[in-house]
Design a protein around this motif. Structure first.
Motif, short mmCIF file in Angstrom:
data_model
loop_
_atom_site.label_atom_id
_atom_site.label_comp_id
_atom_site.label_asym_id
_atom_site.label_seq_id
_atom_site.Cartn_x
_atom_site.Cartn_y
_atom_site.Cartn_z
N VAL A 69 1.01 -1.29 0.04
CA VAL A 69 0.05 0.14 0.09
C VAL A 69 0.85 1.20 0.23
CG1 VAL A 69 -1.69 1.35 1.33
CG2 VAL A 69 -2.01 -1.21 1.09
N LYS A 70 1.98 1.41 0.94
CA LYS A 70 2.80 2.41 0.80
C LYS A 70 3.70 2.74 -0.34
CE LYS A 70 3.63 2.61 6.06
NZ LYS A 70 4.47 2.40 7.10
N GLY A 75 1.79 8.75 -0.97
CA GLY A 75 1.21 10.23 -0.37
C GLY A 75 0.00 9.78 0.39
N GLU A 76 -0.66 8.55 0.45
CA GLU A 76 -1.87 8.61 1.00
C GLU A 76 -1.87 7.90 2.32
OE1 GLU A 76 -5.54 6.94 -1.08
OE2 GLU A 76 -4.56 7.58 -3.05
N GLU A 77 -2.83 8.19 3.25
CA GLU A 77 -2.92 7.59 4.58
C GLU A 77 -3.15 6.15 4.65
OE1 GLU A 77 -5.19 8.17 8.61
OE2 GLU A 77 -5.04 10.05 7.42
N VAL A 78 -2.36 5.19 5.33
CA VAL A 78 -3.00 3.95 5.41
C VAL A 78 -3.34 3.63 6.97
CG1 VAL A 78 -1.45 2.81 3.72
CG2 VAL A 78 -0.55 3.24 5.97
N ASP A 79 -4.15 2.58 7.12
CA ASP A 79 -4.78 2.36 8.26
C ASP A 79 -3.92 1.33 9.27
OD1 ASP A 79 -7.06 3.71 7.57
OD2 ASP A 79 -7.99 1.92 6.64
N GLU A 80 -2.90 2.07 9.43
CA GLU A 80 -1.88 1.16 10.32
C GLU A 80 -2.30 0.71 11.60
OE1 GLU A 80 2.45 2.00 9.88
OE2 GLU A 80 1.89 3.83 8.96
#
Length: 87
Positions: A69-70, A75-80
């Motif tokens: 995903v990264k 540049g996008e937020e991931v649901d870590e």
């Protein structure tokens, strides 16, 4: 019924989620999606946000999926590790 084998990793537009699922498949990572807005429409009530699909990765492959995903959407937020299991 709750399924704690899958953890939310990304929320975004359906084409982005489809791309990520294809990348996961090529690496043997199990994933599932949930679209609360579409489900709500079909059931006759509102829910979720239009165009936003949640992507869940199997917990055994979470770190590998997170890296994909990264790399794919830097540049996008991931649901870590929000520990939001598929339910």
């Amino acid at each position: 019924m709750e399924n704690t084998n899958f953890i939310r990793i990304y929320t975004g537009l359906e084409p982005n989620v489809d791309l990520l699922q294809d990348l996961f498949r090529t690496r043997g990572i199990d994933s599932v999606t949930r679209n609360d807005f579409e489900a709500g429409l079909r059931a006759g009530f509102g829910g979720g946000f239009p165009g936003q699909v949640q992507l869940f990765a199997h917990k055994d492959h979470y770190d590998e999926a997170l890296n994909i995903v990264k790399e794919t959407f830097p540049g996008e937020e991931v649901d870590e590790r929000k520990n939001d299991p598929l339910s």
